[in-house]
Write a protein that holds these residues in place. Structure first.
Motif, PDB file in Angstrom:
ATOM      1  N   LYS A   1      -7.669  -3.059  -3.153  1.00 40.34           N
ATOM      2  CA  LYS A   1      -6.836  -3.880  -4.031  1.00 40.34           C
ATOM      3  C   LYS A   1      -6.309  -5.098  -3.252  1.00 40.34           C
ATOM      4  O   LYS A   1      -6.562  -5.246  -2.055  1.00 40.34           O
ATOM      5  N   ASP A   2      -5.559  -5.963  -3.935  1.00 39.79           N
ATOM      6  CA  ASP A   2      -5.065  -7.195  -3.330  1.00 39.79           C
ATOM      7  C   ASP A   2      -4.351  -6.926  -1.997  1.00 39.79           C
ATOM      8  O   ASP A   2      -3.513  -6.019  -1.901  1.00 39.79           O
ATOM      9  N   TYR A   3      -4.709  -7.727  -0.973  1.00 43.11           N
ATOM     10  CA  TYR A   3      -4.044  -7.723   0.333  1.00 43.11           C
ATOM     11  C   TYR A   3      -4.196  -6.402   1.102  1.00 43.11           C
ATOM     12  O   TYR A   3      -3.445  -6.138   2.035  1.00 43.11           O
TER      13      TYR A   3
ATOM     14  N   TYR B   1      -1.519  -4.070   0.125  1.00 44.50           N
ATOM     15  CA  TYR B   1      -0.871  -4.033   1.429  1.00 44.50           C
ATOM     16  C   TYR B   1      -1.065  -2.706   2.160  1.00 44.50           C
ATOM     17  O   TYR B   1      -0.493  -2.496   3.228  1.00 44.50           O
ATOM     18  N   GLY B   2      -1.872  -1.813   1.607  1.00 43.75           N
ATOM     19  CA  GLY B   2      -2.215  -0.581   2.304  1.00 43.75           C
ATOM     20  C   GLY B   2      -3.450  -0.791   3.161  1.00 43.75           C
ATOM     21  O   GLY B   2      -4.118  -1.822   3.086  1.00 43.75           O
ATOM     22  N   GLY B   3      -3.771   0.199   4.000  1.00 45.25           N
ATOM     23  CA  GLY B   3      -4.933   0.031   4.851  1.00 45.25           C
ATOM     24  C   GLY B   3      -5.465   1.334   5.398  1.00 45.25           C
ATOM     25  O   GLY B   3      -4.771   2.360   5.425  1.00 45.25           O
ATOM     26  N   ILE B   4      -6.732   1.287   5.811  1.00 49.45           N
ATOM     27  CA  ILE B   4      -7.363   2.387   6.542  1.00 49.45           C
ATOM     28  C   ILE B   4      -7.881   1.813   7.858  1.00 49.45           C
ATOM     29  O   ILE B   4      -8.624   0.832   7.861  1.00 49.45           O
TER      30      ILE B   4
ATOM     31  N   LEU C   1      -9.340   9.568  -3.309  1.00 50.86           N
ATOM     32  CA  LEU C   1      -8.335   9.391  -2.260  1.00 50.86           C
ATOM     33  C   LEU C   1      -7.617   8.073  -2.493  1.00 50.86           C
ATOM     34  O   LEU C   1      -8.245   7.015  -2.528  1.00 50.86           O
ATOM     35  N   TYR C   2      -6.292   8.140  -2.659  1.00 48.37           N
ATOM     36  CA  TYR C   2      -5.482   6.953  -2.915  1.00 48.37           C
ATOM     37  C   TYR C   2      -4.577   6.670  -1.720  1.00 48.37           C
ATOM     38  O   TYR C   2      -3.901   7.572  -1.217  1.00 48.37           O
ATOM     39  N   ILE C   3      -4.576   5.419  -1.268  1.00 51.43           N
ATOM     40  CA  ILE C   3      -3.671   4.971  -0.212  1.00 51.43           C
ATOM     41  C   ILE C   3      -2.570   4.159  -0.891  1.00 51.43           C
ATOM     42  O   ILE C   3      -2.832   3.099  -1.467  1.00 51.43           O
ATOM     43  N   GLN C   4      -1.341   4.646  -0.855  1.00 47.91           N
ATOM     44  CA  GLN C   4      -0.230   3.985  -1.531  1.00 47.91           C
ATOM     45  C   GLN C   4       0.012   2.577  -0.983  1.00 47.91           C
ATOM     46  O   GLN C   4      -0.366   2.271   0.155  1.00 47.91           O
ATOM     47  N   SER C   5       0.679   1.752  -1.775  1.00 51.39           N
ATOM     48  CA  SER C   5       1.046   0.411  -1.319  1.00 51.39           C
ATOM     49  C   SER C   5       1.844   0.490  -0.021  1.00 51.39           C
ATOM     50  O   SER C   5       2.827   1.224   0.069  1.00 51.39           O
ATOM     51  N   GLY C   6       1.385  -0.268   0.981  1.00 46.70           N
ATOM     52  CA  GLY C   6       2.077  -0.293   2.258  1.00 46.70           C
ATOM     53  C   GLY C   6       1.782   0.874   3.171  1.00 46.70           C
ATOM     54  O   GLY C   6       2.213   0.882   4.322  1.00 46.70           O
ATOM     55  N   ALA C   7       1.044   1.871   2.693  1.00 44.20           N
ATOM     56  CA  ALA C   7       0.741   3.041   3.512  1.00 44.20           C
ATOM     57  C   ALA C   7      -0.460   2.760   4.418  1.00 44.20           C
ATOM     58  O   ALA C   7      -1.257   1.852   4.159  1.00 44.20           O
ATOM     59  N   LYS C   8      -0.598   3.556   5.470  1.00 43.53           N
ATOM     60  CA  LYS C   8      -1.726   3.386   6.386  1.00 43.53           C
ATOM     61  C   LYS C   8      -2.286   4.744   6.754  1.00 43.53           C
ATOM     62  O   LYS C   8      -1.548   5.667   7.119  1.00 43.53           O
TER      63      LYS C   8
ATOM     64  N   GLY D   1       8.437  -8.935   1.931  1.00 42.83           N
ATOM     65  CA  GLY D   1       7.000  -8.683   1.839  1.00 42.83           C
ATOM     66  C   GLY D   1       6.545  -8.608   0.389  1.00 42.83           C
ATOM     67  O   GLY D   1       7.291  -8.919  -0.540  1.00 42.83           O
ATOM     68  N   GLY D   2       5.319  -8.163   0.223  1.00 42.37           N
ATOM     69  CA  GLY D   2       4.708  -8.175  -1.104  1.00 42.37           C
ATOM     70  C   GLY D   2       4.588  -6.821  -1.743  1.00 42.37           C
ATOM     71  O   GLY D   2       3.922  -6.679  -2.763  1.00 42.37           O
ATOM     72  N   TYR D   3       5.181  -5.775  -1.162  1.00 40.48           N
ATOM     73  CA  TYR D   3       5.074  -4.456  -1.767  1.00 40.48           C
ATOM     74  C   TYR D   3       6.370  -3.698  -1.516  1.00 40.48           C
ATOM     75  O   TYR D   3       7.163  -4.044  -0.648  1.00 40.48           O
ATOM     76  N   PRO D   4       6.630  -2.627  -2.269  1.00 40.82           N
ATOM     77  CA  PRO D   4       7.898  -1.911  -2.143  1.00 40.82           C
ATOM     78  C   PRO D   4       8.044  -1.254  -0.775  1.00 40.82           C
ATOM     79  O   PRO D   4       7.081  -0.779  -0.191  1.00 40.82           O
ATOM     80  N   ASN D   5       9.287  -1.204  -0.296  1.00 40.86           N
ATOM     81  CA  ASN D   5       9.615  -0.488   0.929  1.00 40.86           C
ATOM     82  C   ASN D   5      10.776   0.437   0.645  1.00 40.86           C
ATOM     83  O   ASN D   5      11.719   0.071  -0.071  1.00 40.86           O
ATOM     84  N   GLU D   6      10.725   1.615   1.225  1.00 47.97           N
ATOM     85  CA  GLU D   6      11.818   2.568   1.046  1.00 47.97           C
ATOM     86  C   GLU D   6      12.687   2.579   2.295  1.00 47.97           C
ATOM     87  O   GLU D   6      12.223   2.901   3.386  1.00 47.97           O
ATOM     88  N   ILE D   7      13.968   2.182   2.164  1.00 42.57           N
ATOM     89  CA  ILE D   7      14.918   2.192   3.277  1.00 42.57           C
ATOM     90  C   ILE D   7      15.702   3.501   3.199  1.00 42.57           C
ATOM     91  O   ILE D   7      16.445   3.729   2.242  1.00 42.57           O
ATOM     92  N   ARG D   8      15.500   4.357   4.179  1.00 43.12           N
ATOM     93  CA  ARG D   8      16.093   5.694   4.095  1.00 43.12           C
ATOM     94  C   ARG D   8      17.532   5.735   4.637  1.00 43.12           C
ATOM     95  O   ARG D   8      18.343   6.513   4.170  1.00 43.12           O
ATOM     96  N   THR D   9      17.866   4.889   5.661  1.00 39.64           N
ATOM     97  CA  THR D   9      19.179   5.004   6.303  1.00 39.64           C
ATOM     98  C   THR D   9      19.723   3.633   6.676  1.00 39.64           C
ATOM     99  O   THR D   9      18.995   2.800   7.218  1.00 39.64           O
ATOM    100  N   ILE D  10      20.965   3.392   6.354  1.00 40.91           N
ATOM    101  CA  ILE D  10      21.689   2.228   6.878  1.00 40.91           C
ATOM    102  C   ILE D  10      22.885   2.787   7.637  1.00 40.91           C
ATOM    103  O   ILE D  10      23.680   3.544   7.090  1.00 40.91           O
ATOM    104  N   SER D  11      23.020   2.427   8.923  1.00 39.24           N
ATOM    105  CA  SER D  11      24.117   2.986   9.710  1.00 39.24           C
ATOM    106  C   SER D  11      24.788   1.878  10.504  1.00 39.24           C
ATOM    107  O   SER D  11      24.212   0.808  10.717  1.00 39.24           O
TER     108      SER D  11
END
Length: 750
Positions: free
Chosen positions: A566-568, A542-545, A516-523, A740-750
């Motif tokens: 992993k780190d953080y 930067y992920g967490g459970i 089971l893998y928790i992606q960077s920044g995922a929770k 921050g320290g991990y990638p973020n996906e920005i889906r919408t700019i309005s």
């Protein structure tokens, strides 16, 4: 006859006999079956058998040249196939047969198990010894179905001859019928109850209980009976003879691995057969069973394989065949992975095996593990006797050693000394490979036979390909875990991935072999019990459970259980955390830089022989925070392997190898503001650490619009330059910055 001619004939005869004797004495077979053709020219194919890398493979499951198998049957009904290695060897010294196999299926077949019982694959395969005087082309295999290509039956409407001139047939019996039926079969000696033969469903249930058996059948006779000599039935989960479930492709070594050794040697007034197998690639052998046999072998023998299907079906595949005479001592170095990435675990096994009934003393083992530095870091070395014999010792070995230099070994009869070396790959070698060699010195034993003095038995090398560290994330093909309002169970052997925020209510159970893998920044948020019964949980930076409830790590586990932060990253729960011991291996947490484990309830540790928390960072401390009682099971229990893991005990802590003088330990009943807590830690919160090491996205819009036309302003003024007229182009600049320290996906700019 002319005297000179007679002398020449006699000399040639002596030379011929001497060559024959030498050939038999130093008999050795190495045939991997991986190519499009066999390496040896004396392999005789029978029935449906073929090489999977050859043109004769017309199935959908083909292999490339160099990575194939000997396929004895496909997963179709009523098939049988086999091979004969058409080379005789003298039987007086015995023989060791060593090979790998896979049995698996893509279809259910027509198995009709007793009502309420699961279907099974079948039927199985045999490795056998036959009369060496018989040419391979003249050998006829035994019957299909339960005969496994070796046995036969000369009675009834389904009379089938057994294999030509068979001596001994070791059956790997998936279905149970090789053991159940035939002369001296289980049914013939256990099938009568209250004076009546058991029939119908009761008989089928008896047969079913013998699935996953390993058994030995004897010599062909005029009645084609091949009597059952001995057997064992494997009841434990994970000890299946064949892969138990239906698949879409051959299982990998990580999912299903089997290697078998069968040894025949003189014992007392007869012969003894010992069988052992290995269930994890590069691991240790396990003894399966021993059976004595009073029937004297033919003067010479040949070896072969056969398999069969009936109503139940399986692919039956063999590779890596090695055959040799059991004399003296043999060393073998093994590794559990052929390719590994920097940062991954790697395990070596060194086996020193006694191939005789004598007790040997004064063997010297050298495996210079220092040569692997700085690329491989050793965590532990352990030793055991394969058979548990008191005579088998490593007299100057201790578990504190990080090297195997001049280790003195004594070996009990037919036993093996087994060293297991566990560690982690730390750097990428220039060559991209790790090479390692183990050697033994047997000068003290004064061996005289050619086999015992064979240099190839006294040295063994392994090579592992090392790749750069794999970026943390979800592997291709992983199953995406979705939010659910009901409890979830992650199926054994599968790979799962968490992206973004996933919420599961009712609890989560992770079965053996799951990744089971928790992606960077995922929770991953679990409302209910969190249970890991084996496998690997890996949380990327930067992920967490977060668990609203308690967590049980290693519960009911049969093999090693890993929880990697992993780190953080973080793992937090409102309830308690319990660490359980698996049947084999360890249950560990690996903590990277600034990673955090927070337990709002109590902590209980079952492990006493190794530290449960392992530091895997390189510059920043990790954190283990427990707010309730924390205790180990034994006074020798140890919590951590490094002072780089800060331990904060907000109540009592006992039997975990820490005291008031321990570095980076808060001591008992620490307050919520002590120096060993991570920066920004809020003791008033529990079960939520997302506010620490939080990623942020800042948005900035730049640009200016000044109302009015330019005639209102002086031409030299700033207002004139910025004023916008109808038809003018206005430029705006948008800046989106991830602070921050991990990638973020920005889906919408309005």
């Amino acid at each position: 006859m002319n005297r000179k001619l007679l002398i020449k004939v006699l000399m040639l005869l002596v030379l011929f006999l001497g060559m024959g004797s030498s050939t038999y004495a130093q008999f050795k077979v190495e045939e991997d079956f991986k190519g499009s053709t066999t390496k040896r020219q004396n392999v005789v194919f029978k029935g449906k058998a073929y090489l999977t890398a050859s043109e004769k493979n017309t199935s959908e499951f083909k292999d490339i040249d160099g990575d194939g198998w000997l396929r004895l049957t496909e997963d179709g009904g009523s098939q049988h196939g086999g091979v004969i290695i058409d080379e005789a060897f003298a039987s007086n010294k015995g023989v060791v047969l060593d090979f790998e196999y896979k049995t698996w299926r893509t279809v259910p077949g027509d198995d009709k198990p007793p009502h309420g019982w699961a279907s099974r694959g079948g039927d199985g395969f045999t490795v056998f010894l036959i009369n060496g005087a018989i040419l391979g082309d003249n050998v006829t295999l035994g019957g299909t179905g339960h005969h496994l290509g070796y046995g036969g039956d000369n009675s009834g409407q389904y009379a089938t001859p057994s294999i030509t001139s068979g001596y001994l047939g070791l059956g790997l019996d998936e279905y149970g019928n090789y053991i159940f039926s035939g002369t001296n079969g289980y049914y013939s000696t256990n099938g009568i109850k209250n004076g009546q033969w058991i029939t119908g469903d009761a008989m089928e249930e008896m047969r079913y209980t013998l699935k996953n058996s390993v058994g030995l059948r004897g010599m062909s006779n005029p009645n084609n009976n091949t009597p059952l000599i001995g057997f064992t039935t494997l009841k434990k989960k994970g000890y299946e003879v064949g892969y138990p479930s239906i698949l879409t492709d051959r299982p990998s070594d990580a999912v299903f691995y089997r290697r078998v050794q069968m040894e025949l040697y003189k014992y007392g007034n007869g012969y003894r057969v010992e069988v052992r197998w290995m269930r994890e690639k590069g691991g240790a052998f396990e003894h399966l069973f021993t059976s004595d046999y009073t029937e004297a072998p033919f003067e010479t023998l040949k070896i072969g394989f056969a398999a069969s299907t009936g109503s139940a079906v399986n692919y039956h595949e063999i590779r890596g065949l090695s055959v040799f005479v059991p004399e003296g001592v043999k060393v073998e170095k093994r590794v559990n992975k052929e390719t590994v990435a920097v940062g991954d675990d790697l395990e070596y096994t060194v086996e020193v095996r006694n191939l005789s009934q004598s007790v040997y003393k004064g063997i010297v083992l050298n495996d210079i593990l220092d040569n692997l530095k700085p690329y491989f870091e050793i965590e532990s070395i352990t030793f055991k006797s394969e058979l548990g014999l008191a005579e088998t010792k490593a007299t100057n070995f201790t578990t504190s050693l990080k090297n195997l230099k001049d280790i003195n070994i004594n070996l009990g009869s037919r036993d093996a000394a087994v060293f297991t070396i566990k560690g982690k790959v730390k750097q990428l070698p220039t060559s991209g490979k790790l090479n390692n060699t183990a050697t033994i010195n047997v000068d003290a034993l004064n061996f005289t036979s050619a086999e015992a003095k064979d240099p190839s038995r006294l040295t063994s090398s392994v090579e592992t390909m090392i790749t750069p560290e794999i970026p943390c994330g979800c592997p291709v093909g992983a199953i995406e875990l979705k939010s659910s309002s009901t409890a979830q169970l992650l199926n054994a052997g599968s790979i799962y991935c968490v992206n973004g925020f996933v919420s599961i209510k009712g609890g989560l159970t992770i079965k053996e072999g799951v990744k089971l893998y928790i992606q960077s920044g995922a929770k991953l948020y679990v409302d209910g019990p969190f249970v890991q019964e084996g496998g690997v949980v890996s949380i990327c930076p930067y992920g967490g459970i977060e668990v609203k409830g308690s967590a049980d790590i290693g519960k009911n586990a049969k093999k090693e259980t890993k929880f990697i932060l992993k780190d953080y990253s973080y793992f937090t729960m409102t309830g308690s955390l319990t660490q359980y011991e698996p049947v084999s291996g360890q249950t560990n947490f690996e903590l990277g830089n600034s990673s955090i484990i927070e337990i709002c309830g109590t902590y209980k540790q079952d492990a006493k022989d190794y530290p449960v928390l392992k530091y895997n960072g390189d510059y920043k401390n990790a954190y283990f925070i427990v707010k309730g009682d924390a205790q180990g099971i034994d006074n020798n229990s140890k919590l951590r392997n490094s002072d780089n893991i800060n331990v904060v005990a907000m109540w009592t802590m006992s039997k975990l190898g820490l005291d008031k003088n321990s570095a980076n330990y808060s001591g008992e009943k620490a307050d919520g503001n002590n120096k060993y807590l991570p920066k920004g830690y809020d003791n008033s919160k529990c079960g939520d650490l997302s506010y620490i090491n939080k990623s942020e996205v800042k948005f900035k819009k730049e640009g200016k619009y000044v109302q009015g036309d330019r005639s209102m302003y002086n031409e030299n003024s700033q207002e004139y330059k910025e004023a916008s007229m109808i038809g003018d182009m206005i430029n705006y600049t948008f800046t989106v910055k991830n602070t921050g320290g991990y990638p973020n996906e920005i889906r919408t700019i309005s």
